[in-house]
Design an enzyme around this catalytic site. Structure first.
Site, PDB file in Angstrom:
ATOM      1  N   LYS A   1       1.401  49.870  85.699  1.00  0.00           N
ATOM      2  CA  LYS A   1       1.569  48.420  85.897  1.00  0.00           C
ATOM      3  C   LYS A   1       2.876  47.934  85.263  1.00  0.00           C
ATOM      4  O   LYS A   1       3.593  47.127  85.842  1.00  0.00           O
ATOM      5  CB  LYS A   1       0.383  47.672  85.276  1.00  0.00           C
ATOM      6  CG  LYS A   1      -0.896  47.830  86.095  1.00  0.00           C
ATOM      7  CD  LYS A   1      -2.060  47.109  85.471  1.00  0.00           C
ATOM      8  CE  LYS A   1      -2.502  47.723  84.175  1.00  0.00           C
ATOM      9  NZ  LYS A   1      -3.904  47.678  83.857  1.00  0.00           N
TER      10      LYS A   1
ATOM     11  N   ASP B   1      -4.564  51.030  90.556  1.00  0.00           N
ATOM     12  CA  ASP B   1      -5.116  50.850  89.198  1.00  0.00           C
ATOM     13  C   ASP B   1      -6.350  49.963  89.234  1.00  0.00           C
ATOM     14  O   ASP B   1      -7.320  50.203  88.518  1.00  0.00           O
ATOM     15  CB  ASP B   1      -4.068  50.253  88.258  1.00  0.00           C
ATOM     16  CG  ASP B   1      -4.658  50.049  86.862  1.00  0.00           C
ATOM     17  OD1 ASP B   1      -5.031  51.064  86.247  1.00  0.00           O
ATOM     18  OD2 ASP B   1      -4.792  48.910  86.414  1.00  0.00           O
TER      19      ASP B   1
ATOM     20  N   SER C   1      -2.573  53.942  83.712  1.00  0.00           N
ATOM     21  CA  SER C   1      -3.004  52.590  84.075  1.00  0.00           C
ATOM     22  C   SER C   1      -2.026  51.552  83.494  1.00  0.00           C
ATOM     23  O   SER C   1      -1.516  50.687  84.215  1.00  0.00           O
ATOM     24  CB  SER C   1      -4.422  52.368  83.523  1.00  0.00           C
ATOM     25  OG  SER C   1      -4.765  51.007  83.518  1.00  0.00           O
TER      26      SER C   1
ATOM     27  N   HIS D   1       2.171  44.579  75.713  1.00  0.00           N
ATOM     28  CA  HIS D   1       0.886  44.934  76.318  1.00  0.00           C
ATOM     29  C   HIS D   1       0.011  45.564  75.250  1.00  0.00           C
ATOM     30  O   HIS D   1       0.443  46.448  74.525  1.00  0.00           O
ATOM     31  CB  HIS D   1       1.086  45.917  77.479  1.00  0.00           C
ATOM     32  CG  HIS D   1      -0.148  46.079  78.306  1.00  0.00           C
ATOM     33  ND1 HIS D   1      -0.380  45.365  79.462  1.00  0.00           N
ATOM     34  CD2 HIS D   1      -1.236  46.866  78.134  1.00  0.00           C
ATOM     35  CE1 HIS D   1      -1.550  45.691  79.959  1.00  0.00           C
ATOM     36  NE2 HIS D   1      -2.094  46.606  79.183  1.00  0.00           N
TER      37      HIS D   1
ATOM     38  N   ARG E   1     -13.654  53.449  86.543  1.00  0.00           N
ATOM     39  CA  ARG E   1     -13.680  54.021  85.186  1.00  0.00           C
ATOM     40  C   ARG E   1     -14.591  53.194  84.279  1.00  0.00           C
ATOM     41  O   ARG E   1     -15.307  53.728  83.442  1.00  0.00           O
ATOM     42  CB  ARG E   1     -12.256  54.051  84.610  1.00  0.00           C
ATOM     43  CG  ARG E   1     -11.386  55.121  85.245  1.00  0.00           C
ATOM     44  CD  ARG E   1      -9.942  54.905  84.855  1.00  0.00           C
ATOM     45  NE  ARG E   1      -9.752  54.915  83.417  1.00  0.00           N
ATOM     46  CZ  ARG E   1      -8.816  54.204  82.782  1.00  0.00           C
ATOM     47  NH1 ARG E   1      -7.972  53.446  83.457  1.00  0.00           N
ATOM     48  NH2 ARG E   1      -8.706  54.273  81.483  1.00  0.00           N
TER      49      ARG E   1
HETATM   50  N1  URA Z   1      -5.697  48.505  79.545  1.00  0.00           N
HETATM   51  C1  URA Z   1      -5.322  48.878  80.803  1.00  0.00           C
HETATM   52  O1  URA Z   1      -4.637  48.136  81.501  1.00  0.00           O
HETATM   53  N2  URA Z   1      -5.725  50.084  81.248  1.00  0.00           N
HETATM   54  C2  URA Z   1      -6.482  50.933  80.518  1.00  0.00           C
HETATM   55  O2  URA Z   1      -6.814  52.008  80.997  1.00  0.00           O
HETATM   56  C3  URA Z   1      -6.870  50.534  79.209  1.00  0.00           C
HETATM   57  C4  URA Z   1      -6.460  49.302  78.742  1.00  0.00           C
END
Ligand code: URA
Length: 432
Positions: free
Chosen positions: A187, A161, A183, A82, A168
């Site tokens: 996930k 999220d 966040s 990620h 946000r």
């Molecule tokens: N990627 C995400 O999934 N969340 C964030 O807050 C920043 C980047």
């Protein structure tokens, strides 16, 4: 419990209890807390921060806000990567097929573009017919059969999220360490992977601008993942300048294909094989350097590119585009951006380049905006290259010629030509 009291406590620098955080995320998920109170708490967190304990509780509450994925029917080791988000960051399109071609399962959920950063799902949708929504059963069956699937997040997956992120994005509270950590890790923990490699970007094109901040974010996310029983590592990688030469959806897919053919840009290839090497190493396939060597071999012998073709075919995409990228739809118009002076390219500010690509139609200003998949920027020079006045440093592509002036201005304002700059590292550090 009242949301007002929770906002006031954080505004005044207090530490929220597990129950207060659970109340907040519960209300975000069921819609009972209005957007203005959610946004107010995000802003208070932005300014006052959170302790590690609060960040962990927030992460677990996000994880538990919706369905969890059960990958137990997939045989073998499951690994994921990620990125915290960047410009020209097409690494998932290269890394996932490399790792899957070597037998590690990649059941990947990715996001769309956000702010000045691009998203893997938008890039994949530049491939005609490619389905980024699969049922859970289809998703698992595909991973079991060919070892790889990449889809967008379903509505039921970490819904808190989704809501928080949208707010946000429009309230200038994206670049908050605890909010990013909760966040991303919320996930990641709702999915069922054994190993996770985080690509924590640092520099102007990322949400964390300094190496120190990026390291702290990496440490926090690695610790959260390890506490939850995952094998974790984070790489801190350079995002002061765009990665590779292509910015924009189909342009980036084409560059990813070139990279899988062994003809990719040096910086992109290096970051991709390093990320893949660490994923393979976490998945018990040797040391990171052995993993990197395996990744290079999967590129050299064509097996990683074949894996991408298999995935595209399985998800309904037109494989002819992968085999012959000249078939991708071209933008109707293009414009060359010429160097205003001679010297060395010493700054190509990644955030501004991302915004320039957005202005050409490659991203969205609101969630409803349609994307021009062929729009974007092809750079001809990278930081450190010599340039001559009047020489083209980039080509802009768009179906909307009216967008060129603003995009060109943004790009030139973010470009500096002068003395030869010192080399910057591609990978600053490894955490975990
Ligand atoms: N990627 C995400 O999934 N969340 C964030 O807050 C920043 C980047």
């Amino acid at each position: 419990m009242r949301m007002y009291d929770i906002i006031k406590k954080k505004r005044d620098g207090g530490e929220l209890s597990k129950e207060e955080i659970a109340y907040f995320i519960g209300g975000v998920t069921d819609g009972s807390i209005p957007d203005y109170q959610i946004s107010a708490l995000c802003m208070a967190i932005y300014f006052k921060g959170m302790t590690v304990r609060e960040t962990c509780d927030l992460t677990y509450a996000v994880r538990d806000s919706g369905d969890k994925l059960d990958f137990s029917s997939i045989r073998g080791i499951r690994a994921d990567k990620h990125s915290t988000g960047g410009v020209g960051d097409k690494t998932s399109l290269v890394v996932a097929p490399i790792v899957a071609s070597l037998g590690v399962k990649v059941a990947k959920m990715s996001g769309r573009g956000l702010g000045h950063t691009g998203g893997t799902i938008d890039k994949l949708e530049a491939i005609d017919g490619f389905r980024t929504t699969l049922s859970d059963a289809e998703f698992l069956k595909q991973v079991e059969k060919i070892g790889i699937a990449i889809v967008g997040q379903s509505k039921q997956f970490a819904p808190a999220d989704k809501k928080l992120y949208a707010l946000r994005d429009v309230t200038a509270t994206v670049d908050s360490m605890p909010l990013i950590a909760a966040s991303i890790m919320g996930k990641k923990l709702a999915a069922d992977d054994d190993c996770i490699v985080l690509d924590v970007k640092t520099g102007s094109g990322s949400f964390m601008k300094s190496v120190e901040e990026s390291k702290a974010l990496a440490r926090l996310m690695v610790d959260i993942g390890k506490n939850a029983g995952k094998k974790m590592v984070a790489l801190i990688t350079n995002m002061d300048r765009p990665l590779g030469y292509a910015i924009g959806n189909s342009l980036e897919v084409i560059e990813a294909i070139q990279t899988l053919r062994g003809n990719g840009p040096e910086d992109l290839t290096e970051v991709c094989v390093t990320l893949a090497g660490y994923m393979l190493s976490l998945a018990d396939m040797g040391t990171p350097s052995e993993g990197i060597a395996l990744a290079r071999k999967a590129i050299a012998d064509g097996s990683a590119l074949e894996k991408l073709c298999e995935m595209v075919a399985a998800q309904g995409g037109d494989v002819r585009l992968i085999r012959d990228p000249a078939r991708f739809k071209q933008a109707k118009y293009k414009r060359e951006v010429c160097a205003p002076a001679s010297g060395y390219l010493c700054r190509a500010d990644a955030e501004a380049y991302g915004l320039s690509s957005l202005a050409l139609g490659a991203g969205r200003n609101t969630a409803e905006d349609a994307i021009d998949y062929a729009a974007g920027i092809l750079l001809h020079k990278k930081t450190g290259d010599a340039v001559r006045a009047g020489e083209s440093i980039a080509t802009l592509y768009s179906d909307d010629p009216a967008s060129f002036d603003a995009a060109e201005q943004k790009l030139l304002a973010a470009t500096e030509i002068g003395q030869r700059p010192a080399d910057e590292p591609l990978v600053y550090d490894i955490v975990g």
